[in-house]
Design a protein around this motif. Structure first.
Motif, mmCIF file in Angstrom:
data_model
loop_
_atom_site.group_PDB
_atom_site.id
_atom_site.type_symbol
_atom_site.label_atom_id
_atom_site.label_comp_id
_atom_site.label_asym_id
_atom_site.label_seq_id
_atom_site.Cartn_x
_atom_site.Cartn_y
_atom_site.Cartn_z
ATOM 1 N N PHE A 1 0.866 -1.173 0.000
ATOM 2 C CA PHE A 1 0.000 0.000 0.000
ATOM 3 C C PHE A 1 0.905 1.227 0.000
ATOM 4 N N GLU A 2 0.848 1.969 -1.092
ATOM 5 C CA GLU A 2 1.790 3.066 -1.328
ATOM 6 C C GLU A 2 1.063 4.395 -1.336
ATOM 7 N N SER A 3 1.700 5.424 -0.775
ATOM 8 C CA SER A 3 1.177 6.786 -0.864
ATOM 9 C C SER A 3 2.090 7.612 -1.759
ATOM 10 N N PHE A 4 1.503 8.618 -2.412
ATOM 11 C CA PHE A 4 2.302 9.455 -3.307
ATOM 12 C C PHE A 4 1.622 10.806 -3.488
ATOM 13 N N ALA A 5 2.387 11.767 -4.006
ATOM 14 C CA ALA A 5 1.857 13.078 -4.382
ATOM 15 C C ALA A 5 1.695 13.111 -5.900
ATOM 16 N N TYR A 6 0.567 13.599 -6.358
ATOM 17 C CA TYR A 6 0.310 13.640 -7.799
ATOM 18 C C TYR A 6 1.320 14.508 -8.538
ATOM 19 N N ARG A 7 1.857 15.512 -7.856
ATOM 20 C CA ARG A 7 2.808 16.390 -8.545
ATOM 21 C C ARG A 7 4.082 15.641 -8.939
ATOM 22 N N GLY A 8 4.367 14.518 -8.259
ATOM 23 C CA GLY A 8 5.523 13.703 -8.596
ATOM 24 C C GLY A 8 5.205 12.571 -9.541
ATOM 25 N N VAL B 1 -1.168 9.037 2.911
ATOM 26 C CA VAL B 1 -0.441 8.246 3.909
ATOM 27 C C VAL B 1 -1.421 7.580 4.868
ATOM 28 N N TYR B 2 -2.396 8.351 5.345
ATOM 29 C CA TYR B 2 -3.404 7.797 6.255
ATOM 30 C C TYR B 2 -4.133 6.628 5.608
ATOM 31 N N LEU B 3 -4.568 6.803 4.360
ATOM 32 C CA LEU B 3 -5.337 5.757 3.683
ATOM 33 C C LEU B 3 -4.493 4.507 3.449
ATOM 34 N N ALA B 4 -3.236 4.683 3.065
ATOM 35 C CA ALA B 4 -2.370 3.523 2.858
ATOM 36 C C ALA B 4 -2.199 2.732 4.151
ATOM 37 N N GLU B 5 -2.018 3.443 5.268
ATOM 38 C CA GLU B 5 -1.854 2.769 6.556
ATOM 39 C C GLU B 5 -3.139 2.062 6.982
ATOM 40 N N VAL B 6 -4.278 2.731 6.800
ATOM 41 C CA VAL B 6 -5.560 2.130 7.196
ATOM 42 C C VAL B 6 -5.851 0.883 6.362
ATOM 43 N N MET B 7 -5.611 0.960 5.059
ATOM 44 C CA MET B 7 -5.900 -0.181 4.199
ATOM 45 C C MET B 7 -4.933 -1.335 4.443
#
Length: 297
Positions: free
Chosen positions: A180-187, A271-277
């Motif tokens: 489960f990965e988090s990212f910023a759309y600008r990157g 980040v929150y969603l990746a951790e929760v999932m």
């Protein structure tokens, strides 16, 4: 004559020292150890290594498996003394193993460009290429000392985890590995993502000055999100979708799946969603589950 059976001998704690070039996967390695219930410390001052081991092994219920990150963020003159400190650890009854991670220069340059992170040596006014070259030079003694050198140039996060599990014999679940990965759309969207969920419609704690410096892993940010009805609905719907479709991806040819969550800055909502999932997946029986937060490093 006593018939008492002697108690089984307890093996000494294991210690892995994780080192290598910035951007080569050290953080992923430490998170892998952490997922396997190692007691992990990142960026430990190298001179404190023996004292750290003494401290944790003296505890009433000492951890049996330790992992420590030591790299160029240490004082540079300390790195040359690492062999001596590893020898001191050995005298305490442990058999420390040093695992060194590296990648090609072009790969490292691309990774820093993708994540927009600063190299730890850039504080000296060096260009990124020069900082990477200096880091290679400073870490050369540790690379020569390593029990295992891992070149991650051609490895994604899943492949790096699998290689660690197999080559270090840390235990491997042959089922599908979930990331489960988090990212910023600008990157940019992660190229290897199988499912991508956009969290930019959710309330953003960035606009709260108290929460802005924090991340989605911090308790105050979690409390903020748990109070938001929209976030609860989003989590429930995404969870239901994944519960329905992830099990269908189990097959003899599919070894890993990446579920990515994106937001504007890549620090709070995603980040929150990746951790929760990830926690939801573990609670539902998935064994090999990891998180990776691209913008947090």
């Amino acid at each position: 004559m006593s018939d008492a059976v002697p108690p089984p001998s307890v093996p000494p704690p294991s210690l892995y020292v994780v080192s290598g070039l910035s951007g080569s996967g050290k953080s992923v390695a430490l998170r892998t150890f952490e997922d396997l219930d190692f007691y992990c410390v990142d960026n430990l001052p190298a001179e404190l290594l023996p004292e750290f081991v003494r401290s944790v092994t003296r505890a009433d219920d000492p951890p049996r498996r330790l992992a420590v990150g030591i790299d160029v963020r240490n004082r540079h003159n300390d790195l040359s003394d690492v062999p001596e400190w590893l020898a001191q650890v050995g005298s305490l009854g442990l058999d420390p193993r040093l695992v060194f991670f590296e990648s090609g220069d072009e790969v490292l340059l691309r990774r820093f460009a993708d994540t927009r992170r600063r190299h730890p040596l850039s504080r000296f006014g060096l260009s990124l290429a020069d900082a990477i070259a200096l880091e290679r030079q400073l870490l050369r003694p540790l690379r020569a000392l390593a029990d295992m050198v891992v070149d991650t140039s051609d490895l994604n996060v899943h492949q790096l985890r699998r290689r660690m599990l197999t080559e270090l014999e840390l235990g491997l679940d042959e089922s599908v590995s979930l990331l489960f990965e988090s990212f910023a759309y600008r990157g940019g969207v992660p190229a290897d993502a199988d499912f991508v969920f956009d969290a930019r419609a959710l309330p953003n704690p960035h606009w709260d000055p108290r929460l802005r410096p924090l991340s989605g892993r911090d308790a105050d940010v979690r409390t903020y999100f748990e109070a938001q009805e929209d976030v609860g609905q989003y989590v429930a719907q995404v969870g239901q979708f994944l519960d329905n479709w992830l099990p269908r991806l189990r097959s003899g040819t599919r070894s890993y799946v990446t579920v990515a969550f994106g937001c504007s800055g890549g620090r709070h909502r995603s980040v929150y969603l990746a951790e929760v999932m990830a926690r939801h997946a573990r609670e539902n029986g998935w064994r090999d589950v990891a998180t990776y937060h691209r913008e947090l490093g």
